[in-house]
Scaffold this motif. Structure first.
Motif, PDB file in Angstrom:
ATOM      1  N   THR A 172      89.029  56.725 -39.220  1.00 44.57           N
ATOM      2  CA  THR A 172      88.378  55.528 -39.067  1.00 44.57           C
ATOM      3  C   THR A 172      88.104  55.261 -40.582  1.00 44.57           C
ATOM      4  N   LEU A 173      87.373  56.222 -41.229  1.00 41.76           N
ATOM      5  CA  LEU A 173      86.963  55.868 -42.435  1.00 41.76           C
ATOM      6  C   LEU A 173      87.375  57.031 -43.372  1.00 41.76           C
ATOM      7  N   LEU A 174      88.269  56.913 -44.357  1.00 38.55           N
ATOM      8  CA  LEU A 174      88.721  57.884 -45.390  1.00 38.55           C
ATOM      9  C   LEU A 174      87.784  57.788 -46.659  1.00 38.55           C
ATOM     10  N   ILE A 175      88.067  58.678 -47.502  1.00 40.99           N
ATOM     11  CA  ILE A 175      87.352  58.587 -48.766  1.00 40.99           C
ATOM     12  C   ILE A 175      88.093  57.560 -49.730  1.00 40.99           C
ATOM     13  N   ARG A 176      87.398  56.509 -49.805  1.00 41.44           N
ATOM     14  CA  ARG A 176      87.876  55.345 -50.648  1.00 41.44           C
ATOM     15  C   ARG A 176      89.191  54.929 -49.956  1.00 41.44           C
ATOM     16  N   GLY A 177      89.253  54.719 -48.427  1.00 43.86           N
ATOM     17  CA  GLY A 177      90.157  54.205 -47.878  1.00 43.86           C
ATOM     18  C   GLY A 177      89.933  54.272 -46.421  1.00 43.86           C
ATOM     19  N   CYS A 178      90.929  53.953 -45.308  1.00 49.70           N
ATOM     20  CA  CYS A 178      90.868  53.962 -44.097  1.00 49.70           C
ATOM     21  C   CYS A 178      92.077  54.148 -43.554  1.00 49.70           C
ATOM     22  N   GLY A 179      92.099  54.487 -42.172  1.00 45.17           N
ATOM     23  CA  GLY A 179      93.220  54.857 -41.415  1.00 45.17           C
ATOM     24  C   GLY A 179      94.268  53.500 -41.388  1.00 45.17           C
ATOM     25  N   ARG A 180      95.478  53.871 -41.199  1.00 46.02           N
ATOM     26  CA  ARG A 180      96.338  52.333 -41.047  1.00 46.02           C
ATOM     27  C   ARG A 180      96.139  51.925 -39.868  1.00 46.02           C
ATOM     28  N   THR A 181      96.533  50.489 -39.638  1.00 41.91           N
ATOM     29  CA  THR A 181      96.487  49.912 -38.373  1.00 41.91           C
ATOM     30  C   THR A 181      97.492  49.152 -37.839  1.00 41.91           C
ATOM     31  N   ASP A 182      98.887  49.645 -38.430  1.00 42.89           N
ATOM     32  CA  ASP A 182     100.035  49.177 -38.156  1.00 42.89           C
ATOM     33  C   ASP A 182     100.821  49.534 -36.898  1.00 42.89           C
ATOM     34  N   PHE A 183     100.274  50.472 -36.246  1.00 41.14           N
ATOM     35  CA  PHE A 183     100.722  51.236 -35.234  1.00 41.14           C
ATOM     36  C   PHE A 183      99.834  51.682 -34.181  1.00 41.14           C
ATOM     37  N   GLN A 184     100.269  52.146 -32.992  1.00 49.08           N
ATOM     38  CA  GLN A 184      99.399  53.171 -31.849  1.00 49.08           C
ATOM     39  C   GLN A 184      98.110  52.204 -31.778  1.00 49.08           C
ATOM     40  N   GLU A 185      98.198  50.894 -31.391  1.00 49.43           N
ATOM     41  CA  GLU A 185      97.261  50.213 -30.836  1.00 49.43           C
ATOM     42  C   GLU A 185      96.119  49.665 -32.114  1.00 49.43           C
ATOM     43  N   GLY A 186      96.816  50.015 -33.101  1.00 45.82           N
ATOM     44  CA  GLY A 186      95.933  49.689 -34.426  1.00 45.82           C
ATOM     45  C   GLY A 186      95.595  48.138 -34.548  1.00 45.82           C
ATOM     46  N   ASP A 187      94.383  47.659 -34.993  1.00 47.39           N
ATOM     47  CA  ASP A 187      93.711  46.337 -35.120  1.00 47.39           C
ATOM     48  C   ASP A 187      92.799  46.361 -36.252  1.00 47.39           C
ATOM     49  N   SER A 188      93.162  45.560 -37.278  1.00 45.75           N
ATOM     50  CA  SER A 188      92.333  45.757 -38.571  1.00 45.75           C
ATOM     51  C   SER A 188      91.127  45.237 -38.558  1.00 45.75           C
ATOM     52  N   ARG A 189      91.005  44.124 -37.708  1.00 45.22           N
ATOM     53  CA  ARG A 189      89.661  43.658 -37.770  1.00 45.22           C
ATOM     54  C   ARG A 189      88.612  44.394 -36.712  1.00 45.22           C
ATOM     55  N   THR A 190      89.194  45.139 -35.979  1.00 47.08           N
ATOM     56  CA  THR A 190      88.351  45.895 -35.157  1.00 47.08           C
ATOM     57  C   THR A 190      87.978  47.185 -35.916  1.00 47.08           C
ATOM     58  N   LEU A 191      88.882  47.958 -36.830  1.00 49.30           N
ATOM     59  CA  LEU A 191      88.358  48.910 -37.513  1.00 49.30           C
ATOM     60  C   LEU A 191      87.385  48.370 -38.659  1.00 49.30           C
ATOM     61  N   TYR A 192      87.696  47.172 -39.129  1.00 45.80           N
ATOM     62  CA  TYR A 192      86.586  46.821 -40.111  1.00 45.80           C
ATOM     63  C   TYR A 192      85.268  46.757 -39.533  1.00 45.80           C
ATOM     64  N   ARG A 193      85.224  46.129 -38.063  1.00 46.26           N
ATOM     65  CA  ARG A 193      83.746  45.969 -37.310  1.00 46.26           C
ATOM     66  C   ARG A 193      83.532  47.402 -37.126  1.00 46.26           C
ATOM     67  N   SER A 194      84.172  48.329 -36.926  1.00 39.33           N
ATOM     68  CA  SER A 194      83.748  49.670 -36.393  1.00 39.33           C
ATOM     69  C   SER A 194      83.031  50.173 -37.476  1.00 39.33           C
TER      70      SER A 194
END
Length: 314
Positions: free
Chosen positions: A213-235
Motif C-alpha cells: 500500500t505504501l512504499l518508501i517514497r512510493g506506493c503499490g501500482r493500481t492498474d491490475f488485480q482490483e487496483g484503484d488509485s483513489r481507494t489507495l490514496y484514501r487508505s
C-alpha cells in the motif's frame, strides 16, 4: 587567536546570519526572536547574549514544525520484542520475523517461497515457535512461503485478509488483532493496490508494516488485480498517515536499498502521495508499467495459500 578576537569573529558571523534571515523574511508578518549564547574556541563563555529580532513567514514556520516532527524520537523496541528484517533479492521483498523473547512465540510477515527454508532454519536456531505466517495481501510478484512453512514448521497457521479471496487458516477483518506472546498486532484494511491489502500495526513498538500500500517514497501500482488509485490514496491518508508521525514504517518491497521510513517522512517527501487525490489518480493512470512477470504464476498459487508449486525435497 585570543578570546577577544574569537568573540569578534563569532559576532561578525552571527550578525551576517541575522542580516540574511532578515532579508529572506522581509515583508512577512510573523515575528521571531532568537537569543544566542556565544562561546569562543578557547572555551571562554562570553556573558553576552545577542538578540536577533526578525520576522518569519507562516509557511516557513510550518516547514520548521514539520522538520521537528520528522525528527521526533522513535519509540525504542521493548526488551522482550524481537525484530528481524529479511530480504529476497529476486523479488525485492522484505519479510519480517517478530517474536516475544520470553514466550518464544513468533510471527512472520510476507514470507517468500524461495526463502522458506532459510526462514525456518533461522526460527529453529533462535528457539522460536512460529505461530502465524501472515501476508499483507495476495502478492502478484512472488509466491508466498506460507504453505511451505506450514510443512517445514508444523503447527504454523496461515493468516490473510478476509477480503483477499485467498485460502488461509485465519481470515482477518478490519481492526482484528493477532497475538504472539504478550505482543499484539492490529490489522488495518488498506485496500487500493488490491482489495485485500492490510497494514499491520504494533502500537506499543511504534511501527507498522504497510505491505504494498505504501512504499518508501512510493506506493503499490493500481492498474491490475482490483487496483484503484483513489481507494489507495484514501487508505494511505486515512489509515496510515493518521498514525503518530514518529511511527516507523516497513514496506513489503524496496528497489533502491532503503529499509524503513516514518509517517512524517512520507507525509512530507512521498512524491506521489503528497499530491491531491485527482493529481494522484492521473499520475497512477499514466505510469504505463509492464505486465508483472510473475502474476500468472503467483496469484493462482497465493490464492491457494502457497501450496501450489512447493519445491520437492531431495
Amino acid at each position: 587567536m585570543s578570546p577577544s578576537n574569537a568573540f569578534g569573529s563569532v559576532l561578525r558571523r552571527v550578525t551576517a546570519a541575522a542580516a540574511t534571515v532578515s532579508a529572506i523574511t522581509a515583508g512577512s508578518t510573523r515575528p521571531l526572536s532568537r537569543r544566542t549564547l556565544i562561546t569562543t574556541s578557547h572555551g571562554t563563555t562570553v556573558r553576552r547574549y545577542i538578540s536577533i529580532s526578525t520576522v518569519c513567514p507562516l509557511h516557513q514556520s510550518a516547514i520548521l514544525t514539520q522538520s521537528a516532527n520528522m525528527l521526533d524520537e522513535r519509540k525504542p523496541f521493548t526488551a522482550d520484542f524481537f525484530f528481524r528484517q529479511l530480504f529476497d533479492e529476486q523479488s525485492h521483498t522484505y519479510s519480517y520475523l517478530l517474536a516475544d523473547i520470553v514466550s518464544k512465540e513468533a510471527i512472520l510477515i510476507d514470507p517468500v517461497l524461495e526463502q522458506a527454508k532459510r526462514d525456518a532454519k533461522l526460527i529453529e536456531e533462535l528457539g522460536f515457535t512460529l505461530k502465524f505466517a501472515l501476508n499483507t495481501h495476495m502478492h502478484a510478484d512472488h509466491v508466498t512461503g506460507t504453505g511451505y512453512l506450514k510443512q517445514l514448521l508444523p503447527g504454523t497457521l496461515s493468516v490473510i485478509s478476509k477480503n483477499s479471496g485467498a485460502k488461509a487458516d485465519l481470515h482477518l477483518v478490519d481492526n482484528e488483532t493477532v497475538k504472539f506472546g504478550r505482543h499484539e498486532l492490529r490489522a488495518l484494511c488498506t485496500p487500493g493496490h488490491t482489495n485485500g491489502c492490510m497494514t499491520f500495526v504494533i502500537d506499543e513498538q511504534g511501527c507498522a508494516f504497510t505491505g504494498d500500500t505504501l512504499l518508501i517514497r512510493g506506493c503499490g501500482r493500481t492498474d491490475f488485480q482490483e487496483g484503484d488509485s483513489r481507494t489507495l490514496y484514501r487508505s494511505v491518508h486515512d489509515r496510515i498517515f493518521t498514525l503518530p508521525e514518529n511511527f516507523r514504517l516497513f514496506p513489503a518491497h524496496d528497489y533502491k536499498g532503503n529499509m524503513e521510513t516514518t509517517v512524517a517522512e512520507e507525509k512530507r517527501y512521498n512524491p506521489r502521495l503528497t499530491k491531491d487525490i485527482e493529481a494522484f489518480a492521473e499520475l497512477m493512470g499514466n505510469l504505463n508499467l509492464p505486465y508483472p512477470k510473475m502474476i500468472d504464476k503467483a496469484v493462482p498459487a497465493n490464492r491457494e495459500c502457497g501450496l501450489f508449486d512447493i519445491p520437492k525435497e531431495p
